[in-house]
Scaffold this active site. Sequence first.
Site, short mmCIF file in Angstrom:
data_model
loop_
_atom_site.label_atom_id
_atom_site.label_comp_id
_atom_site.label_asym_id
_atom_site.label_seq_id
_atom_site.Cartn_x
_atom_site.Cartn_y
_atom_site.Cartn_z
N ASP A 184 -7.98 -3.31 1.28
CA ASP A 184 -9.24 -2.58 1.10
C ASP A 184 -10.41 -3.53 0.84
OD1 ASP A 184 -8.05 -0.14 1.52
OD2 ASP A 184 -7.76 0.29 -0.62
N SER A 185 -11.59 -3.09 1.21
CA SER A 185 -12.78 -3.95 1.10
C SER A 185 -13.05 -4.37 -0.34
CB SER A 185 -14.01 -3.23 1.69
OG SER A 185 -14.26 -2.00 1.03
N HIS A 197 -18.11 -1.23 2.12
CA HIS A 197 -18.07 -1.66 3.52
C HIS A 197 -17.92 -3.16 3.61
CE1 HIS A 197 -18.60 -1.17 7.81
NE2 HIS A 197 -19.52 -2.13 7.82
N TYR A 237 0.83 -1.20 0.00
CA TYR A 237 0.00 0.00 0.00
C TYR A 237 0.87 1.27 0.00
CZ TYR A 237 -4.76 1.70 0.34
OH TYR A 237 -5.98 2.25 0.04
N ASP A 295 -10.65 1.22 10.52
CA ASP A 295 -11.78 1.37 9.61
C ASP A 295 -12.29 -0.04 9.30
OD1 ASP A 295 -10.07 0.30 7.65
OD2 ASP A 295 -9.99 2.12 6.45
N CYS A 296 -13.30 -0.16 8.45
CA CYS A 296 -13.95 -1.46 8.28
C CYS A 296 -13.01 -2.51 7.71
CB CYS A 296 -15.21 -1.32 7.42
SG CYS A 296 -14.94 -0.84 5.69
N SER A 297 -12.28 -2.18 6.65
CA SER A 297 -11.41 -3.17 6.02
C SER A 297 -10.08 -3.30 6.77
CB SER A 297 -11.16 -2.82 4.56
OG SER A 297 -10.60 -1.52 4.43
N HIS A 347 -18.27 -5.58 13.00
CA HIS A 347 -17.66 -4.66 12.03
C HIS A 347 -17.32 -3.35 12.73
CE1 HIS A 347 -21.63 -2.38 10.86
NE2 HIS A 347 -21.69 -2.80 12.10
#
Length: 333
Positions: A256-257, A291, A118, A237-239, A303
């Site tokens: 990432d999601s 998400h 990343y 965060d979510c992911s 989550h």
Amino acid sequence: MALTLTGLMLPAVFAGEAEAAQEAAADSEEYSHYVDVSVLSVWASPEAPRNMDAPALQNPVQPWQWTESMTAADKRGLLGNLDTQALYGMEVEVLEEEGNWAKIAVEEQQTPQHETGYPGWVPKEQITESPRFELLQHADTAQVTEPTAFLHEDRSLETKSLEISFNTRLPVVFETEDKLLVATPSDGNKWINAGDVTVYEDENAIPDPEASDLQATAEQFMNLPYLWAGTSGFGFDCSGFTHTIYKAHGITIPRDSKDQARSGTAVERSNLQKGDLVFFAYNGGAGEIHHVGMYLGDGRMIHSPNSDSTVEKVAISESEYAGSYHSARRYLN
């Protein structure tokens, strides 16, 4: 020959580490770079940080001071400016430099954006070259299993040095029944409570998890406030949440999601099992994925929802994402 350190006799091999590192330095002109702060925030550009982000830009960083000072609106302001985070001791590749900033790739975070990992920008003072730390990468690894844990200056664990995140991995220099001496990228050796870590020979030695293991790990972070781009016990965060939970159990999935939704094995909603990742998208589930959560069975997921919320367990049908279900993926064998 042995070295006395804090009243402890260490084997001669550790007493000679400095000499070995110097010899290695003589054979190479380039060394790997490592994260030198407890949690490294990776920005979209050197201009992206705001004045309020100063606690995340220094060395050492002050992650709690930073996150607790922000309102939900301030956290939403990180969208498009903060891209990801990396943990203390993680290896990064320097791609380019601009003044006091470096563009890096976080090698443990898979993304189509860069083949190494990343990408994004960080203050140069938050990463370091460390021949000695690089030399110790072959050693056993202490992996933090608590949401956060402290490194200490002394063997008695009375003087705190640095608070580090869940899933931080540091080389083990010496191990006793109740504490360990670990190496850091630029601050020598530190002590840590053995109860805060698990020691592995390497990542391949991490046992294959059951779905219940993933759930138990995820539940440690119940009520932790959301942080856009977060990947640490200071905020997810979510992911970042799903990526880190799986990574802690030796399974590397994309960062990432939308990329997590392209890997693993596709699963029909009617065949969901604990540990599967469930994805949600705009336009009633037909648009772009935005998400991800981890399925817990009985129609529920855990989550990290958004900047107004904290990590939670919720029935999918009763959540704000009820009408936007997109797909699911399985990463467990």
